[in-house]
Design a protein around this motif. Structure first.
Motif, short mmCIF file in Angstrom:
data_model
loop_
_atom_site.label_atom_id
_atom_site.label_comp_id
_atom_site.label_asym_id
_atom_site.label_seq_id
_atom_site.Cartn_x
_atom_site.Cartn_y
_atom_site.Cartn_z
N TYR A 1 -22.41 -2.57 -1.86
CA TYR A 1 -21.08 -2.98 -1.43
C TYR A 1 -20.34 -1.78 -0.83
N TYR A 2 -20.05 -1.86 0.47
CA TYR A 2 -19.25 -0.83 1.13
C TYR A 2 -17.79 -1.30 1.15
N GLY B 1 -11.05 -3.21 5.05
CA GLY B 1 -9.68 -3.37 4.56
C GLY B 1 -9.70 -3.75 3.09
N CYS B 2 -10.48 -3.05 2.31
CA CYS B 2 -10.66 -3.41 0.89
C CYS B 2 -9.40 -3.23 0.06
N GLY B 3 -8.45 -2.46 0.58
CA GLY B 3 -7.21 -2.26 -0.17
C GLY B 3 -7.48 -1.66 -1.54
N THR B 4 -6.91 -2.25 -2.57
CA THR B 4 -7.04 -1.71 -3.92
C THR B 4 -8.27 -2.22 -4.65
N GLY B 5 -9.16 -2.90 -3.95
CA GLY B 5 -10.44 -3.29 -4.52
C GLY B 5 -10.46 -4.57 -5.31
N LYS B 6 -9.48 -5.45 -5.10
CA LYS B 6 -9.46 -6.68 -5.91
C LYS B 6 -10.73 -7.50 -5.73
N PHE B 7 -11.26 -7.57 -4.52
CA PHE B 7 -12.50 -8.31 -4.30
C PHE B 7 -13.71 -7.46 -4.61
N ALA B 8 -13.64 -6.17 -4.41
CA ALA B 8 -14.75 -5.29 -4.73
C ALA B 8 -15.11 -5.40 -6.21
N LYS B 9 -14.11 -5.47 -7.04
CA LYS B 9 -14.31 -5.56 -8.49
C LYS B 9 -15.08 -6.83 -8.87
N ILE B 10 -14.81 -7.90 -8.16
CA ILE B 10 -15.43 -9.19 -8.46
C ILE B 10 -16.76 -9.37 -7.73
N LEU B 11 -16.81 -8.96 -6.48
CA LEU B 11 -17.97 -9.25 -5.64
C LEU B 11 -19.08 -8.21 -5.69
N ALA B 12 -18.73 -6.95 -5.86
CA ALA B 12 -19.75 -5.89 -5.84
C ALA B 12 -20.86 -6.12 -6.87
N PRO B 13 -20.55 -6.52 -8.09
CA PRO B 13 -21.63 -6.74 -9.06
C PRO B 13 -22.64 -7.83 -8.62
N SER C 1 -6.44 3.64 4.20
CA SER C 1 -5.50 4.30 3.31
C SER C 1 -6.21 5.00 2.15
N LYS C 2 -6.04 6.31 2.08
CA LYS C 2 -6.61 7.07 0.96
C LYS C 2 -6.01 6.62 -0.36
N GLU C 3 -4.72 6.31 -0.33
CA GLU C 3 -4.03 5.88 -1.54
C GLU C 3 -4.61 4.58 -2.08
N GLN C 4 -4.88 3.63 -1.18
CA GLN C 4 -5.47 2.36 -1.59
C GLN C 4 -6.88 2.58 -2.16
N LEU C 5 -7.65 3.43 -1.52
CA LEU C 5 -9.01 3.71 -2.00
C LEU C 5 -9.00 4.36 -3.38
N LYS C 6 -8.02 5.20 -3.66
CA LYS C 6 -7.92 5.82 -4.98
C LYS C 6 -7.74 4.76 -6.06
N ILE C 7 -6.89 3.78 -5.78
CA ILE C 7 -6.66 2.69 -6.74
C ILE C 7 -7.94 1.86 -6.87
N ALA C 8 -8.59 1.57 -5.76
CA ALA C 8 -9.84 0.79 -5.79
C ALA C 8 -10.90 1.51 -6.63
N GLN C 9 -11.01 2.81 -6.46
CA GLN C 9 -11.98 3.58 -7.24
C GLN C 9 -11.65 3.55 -8.72
N LYS C 10 -10.37 3.60 -9.03
CA LYS C 10 -9.91 3.57 -10.42
C LYS C 10 -10.29 2.24 -11.09
N TYR C 11 -10.07 1.13 -10.40
CA TYR C 11 -10.30 -0.18 -10.98
C TYR C 11 -11.75 -0.65 -10.91
N THR C 12 -12.60 0.10 -10.23
CA THR C 12 -14.01 -0.30 -10.11
C THR C 12 -14.94 0.83 -10.56
N LYS C 13 -14.44 1.76 -11.33
CA LYS C 13 -15.19 2.97 -11.67
C LYS C 13 -16.52 2.69 -12.39
N ASP C 14 -16.67 1.56 -13.03
CA ASP C 14 -17.90 1.25 -13.75
C ASP C 14 -18.94 0.54 -12.89
N ILE C 15 -18.63 0.27 -11.65
CA ILE C 15 -19.54 -0.45 -10.76
C ILE C 15 -20.21 0.56 -9.83
#
Length: 108
Positions: free
Chosen positions: A66-67, A49-61, A72-86
């Motif tokens: 990090y899976y 349930g990563c949603g828009t990736g708010k924790f992925a951005k902080i925790l993945a590094p 929601s495809k829409e939520q994953l698109k936003i998550a990918q956008k905000y974490t594209k450098d990770i």
């Protein structure tokens, strides 16, 4: 009264940028992140349930891998956008009851 699942809410499905701004504000003091980091450092993490990736951005590094899973495809698109450098993040479009990862391959 029947409860709607989060995945069916208008703001979650069709207003993902708005949802992302609200989600980021939930932990504005970063208390959750500071608590979790020692547990995920250098480990393989599954964020269900990563949603828009708010924790992925902080925790993945901080993690080994990090899976980020969401229904929601829409939520994953936003998550990918905000974490594209990770590079450690693997995005999975799936429900939580059919996670496409091998058993015993996740640490946290």
């Amino acid at each position: 009264m029947k409860r709607k699942s989060l995945a069916n809410l208008e703001v979650y499905k069709n207003k993902t940028e708005t949802y992302h701004r609200f989600a980021e504000a939930e932990d504005y003091e970063k208390n959750i992140s500071r608590f979790i980091i020692p547990y995920i450092k250098d480990k393989v993490v599954l964020d269900v349930g990563c949603g828009t990736g708010k924790f992925a951005k902080i925790l993945a590094p901080k993690s080994k891998k990090y899976y980020a899973l969401d229904i929601s495809k829409e939520q994953l698109k936003i998550a990918q956008k905000y974490t594209k450098d990770i590079r450690k993040i693997v995005f999975l479009h799936s429900s939580a009851d059919r996670i496409p990862i091998k058993d015993n391959s996740i640490d946290v």
